[in-house]
Structure formats: C-alpha cells, structure tokens
Design a protein around this motif. Structure first.
Motif, PDB file in Angstrom:
ATOM      1  N   LEU A   1      -5.901 -11.471   5.350  1.00 45.34           N
ATOM      2  CA  LEU A   1      -7.073 -10.619   5.602  1.00 45.34           C
ATOM      3  C   LEU A   1      -6.656  -9.175   5.841  1.00 45.34           C
ATOM      4  O   LEU A   1      -7.310  -8.244   5.348  1.00 45.34           O
ATOM      5  N   PHE A   2      -5.579  -8.969   6.577  1.00 45.88           N
ATOM      6  CA  PHE A   2      -5.079  -7.618   6.824  1.00 45.88           C
ATOM      7  C   PHE A   2      -4.741  -6.922   5.505  1.00 45.88           C
ATOM      8  O   PHE A   2      -5.142  -5.778   5.266  1.00 45.88           O
ATOM      9  N   VAL A   3      -4.017  -7.605   4.629  1.00 48.83           N
ATOM     10  CA  VAL A   3      -3.612  -7.005   3.353  1.00 48.83           C
ATOM     11  C   VAL A   3      -4.828  -6.772   2.458  1.00 48.83           C
ATOM     12  O   VAL A   3      -4.985  -5.694   1.884  1.00 48.83           O
ATOM     13  N   PHE A   4      -5.713  -7.761   2.347  1.00 51.83           N
ATOM     14  CA  PHE A   4      -6.869  -7.635   1.462  1.00 51.83           C
ATOM     15  C   PHE A   4      -7.735  -6.440   1.836  1.00 51.83           C
ATOM     16  O   PHE A   4      -8.217  -5.717   0.966  1.00 51.83           O
TER      17      PHE A   4
ATOM     18  N   ILE B   1      -3.959  -0.125   0.973  1.00 56.15           N
ATOM     19  CA  ILE B   1      -2.846  -0.079   0.019  1.00 56.15           C
ATOM     20  C   ILE B   1      -3.393   0.298  -1.356  1.00 56.15           C
ATOM     21  O   ILE B   1      -4.363  -0.279  -1.835  1.00 56.15           O
ATOM     22  N   GLN B   2      -2.757   1.281  -1.962  1.00 49.07           N
ATOM     23  CA  GLN B   2      -3.183   1.758  -3.275  1.00 49.07           C
ATOM     24  C   GLN B   2      -2.043   1.605  -4.271  1.00 49.07           C
ATOM     25  O   GLN B   2      -0.885   1.682  -3.862  1.00 49.07           O
ATOM     26  N   PRO B   3      -2.273   1.416  -5.511  1.00 47.29           N
ATOM     27  CA  PRO B   3      -3.580   1.206  -6.114  1.00 47.29           C
ATOM     28  C   PRO B   3      -4.154  -0.179  -5.776  1.00 47.29           C
ATOM     29  O   PRO B   3      -3.461  -1.057  -5.281  1.00 47.29           O
ATOM     30  N   TYR B   4      -5.422  -0.330  -6.100  1.00 48.18           N
ATOM     31  CA  TYR B   4      -6.165  -1.553  -5.796  1.00 48.18           C
ATOM     32  C   TYR B   4      -5.447  -2.783  -6.329  1.00 48.18           C
ATOM     33  O   TYR B   4      -5.327  -3.784  -5.629  1.00 48.18           O
ATOM     34  N   ARG B   5      -4.954  -2.726  -7.560  1.00 56.92           N
ATOM     35  CA  ARG B   5      -4.286  -3.898  -8.162  1.00 56.92           C
ATOM     36  C   ARG B   5      -3.067  -4.327  -7.357  1.00 56.92           C
ATOM     37  O   ARG B   5      -2.790  -5.512  -7.256  1.00 56.92           O
TER      38      ARG B   5
ATOM     39  N   LEU C   1      -2.655  -7.928  -5.795  1.00 54.93           N
ATOM     40  CA  LEU C   1      -1.467  -8.739  -6.101  1.00 54.93           C
ATOM     41  C   LEU C   1      -0.754  -9.191  -4.829  1.00 54.93           C
ATOM     42  O   LEU C   1      -0.298 -10.339  -4.741  1.00 54.93           O
ATOM     43  N   LEU C   2      -0.650  -8.309  -3.830  1.00 55.65           N
ATOM     44  CA  LEU C   2      -0.044  -8.695  -2.552  1.00 55.65           C
ATOM     45  C   LEU C   2      -0.867  -9.791  -1.866  1.00 55.65           C
ATOM     46  O   LEU C   2      -0.309 -10.777  -1.357  1.00 55.65           O
ATOM     47  N   ALA C   3      -2.177  -9.612  -1.851  1.00 59.63           N
ATOM     48  CA  ALA C   3      -3.056 -10.622  -1.246  1.00 59.63           C
ATOM     49  C   ALA C   3      -2.921 -11.951  -1.982  1.00 59.63           C
ATOM     50  O   ALA C   3      -2.824 -13.014  -1.361  1.00 59.63           O
TER      51      ALA C   3
END
Length: 176
Positions: free
Chosen positions: A19-22, A26-30, A34-36
């Motif tokens: 949830l923190f990552v989503f 963090i940019q760019p959105y993709r 991808l991290l989430a």
C-alpha cells in the motif's frame, strides 16, 4: 514457530508495504506500478514456498492452515482496495471481492474457534489465486479485457468458495 508459518507472517507484513508503494509519489507511474506488482509477486512466491515447505517437511499446522489463506485474502483485499481508490475498478467489483473474502475469513475463524477442522488450500483455490494475479496485472496496466476478465474470476472465486464450504462440511460431519 516453523519456517512455513514465518513466511506466512512475512506475507502479512507485505500488505502495508504494498500500500505504501502503490500510493507513493515514485515516478514515473510505470515504475511505481512495477514495484507494487513486484511486492505482490514476492508475496505470491512466499505463499508457494510456505506451502511447499510445510508439506515437504510435514509441518502443516492448524495455525498455518488458518493463517495462510488469511494472508492471501488480506493481500488481495488491499490490492483491490487500492485499485478501487485509484479508479481502476468499480465499487461493485470491489464489493463482490471483499464480500466473498470477508465471509471466507469469518467462516474460517468461526470454524477454528469451534474446534472444527479447516481445509488446506486446494487446487481450485490455487487456480483462483493465479487468475486473480493475472487480473491484477491486466488492471494495473489498463488492458482492454481487464474488467471482463475480472468479473469472470470473481464468478470462479464464488464457485471455489462453495467447493470449500462443502469440503469443510465433509470433514466435520460428526460436528454438524
């Protein structure tokens, strides 16, 4: 505490991290998505590992049987809540998913507290989980078929829940 149950607890910890990552900046959105998605996949891999280790080492426990699907459901509910908040799925889809998962969690907890046996994850549950992961990928990257595929998976998940309830009833015939 055995290793499979420890891996399950790690999956619980992955929920707030996801949830923190989503919802981070963090940019760019993709990259953020991808991290989430990587966190979700890591949680999925720990799920596979804990199940494999528990069976291989004969460390299947009632606690693990209860906590393992709970960790899966909490992760999926967190993911679908994030998709609802971000507008990637509608309220009806999120409600159908959350309703089913809350009912399954409550039923499992009640069965456990009453001393009834619960059913370990079966092939139908595993297939449903994989299908949900595919739906998540499609939704996160805005594939055209994502919404339709999600509704198909929701239908399959309700069917899988009915199978689970019949299995619980079957192994607890003397109690019911």
């Amino acid at each position: 505490m055995n290793l499979p149950n420890l891996l399950t607890l790690i999956r619980f910890a992955m929920v707030p991290i996801y949830l923190f990552v989503f919802f981070s900046d963090i940019q760019p959105y993709r990259v953020r998505i991808l991290l989430a998605l990587g966190i979700i996949l890591f949680a999925g891999l720990t799920d596979l590992a804990d199940g494999y280790l528990a069976r291989r080492n004969k460390q299947v426990t009632q606690l693990g049987t209860l906590l393992d699907p709970l960790a899966d459901k909490l992760m999926l509910m967190a993911v679908f809540a994030s998709l609802l908040i971000s507008g990637k799925i509608g309220l009806w889809a999120a409600g159908a998913i959350v309703f089913r998962d809350v009912v399954m969690i409550v039923c499992s907890a009640v069965f456990h507290m009453q001393g009834l046996k619960t059913v370990p994850a079966n092939i139908f549950g595993k297939i449903t989980t994989v299908l949900y992961y595919i739906a998540l990928f499609l939704l996160m990257f805005d594939f055209a078929i994502a919404q339709s595929f999600l509704w198909i998976v929701i239908g399959i998940s309700y069917f899988t829940s009915m199978i689970y309830m019949f299995q619980v009833k079957g192994i607890n015939e003397h109690w019911m």
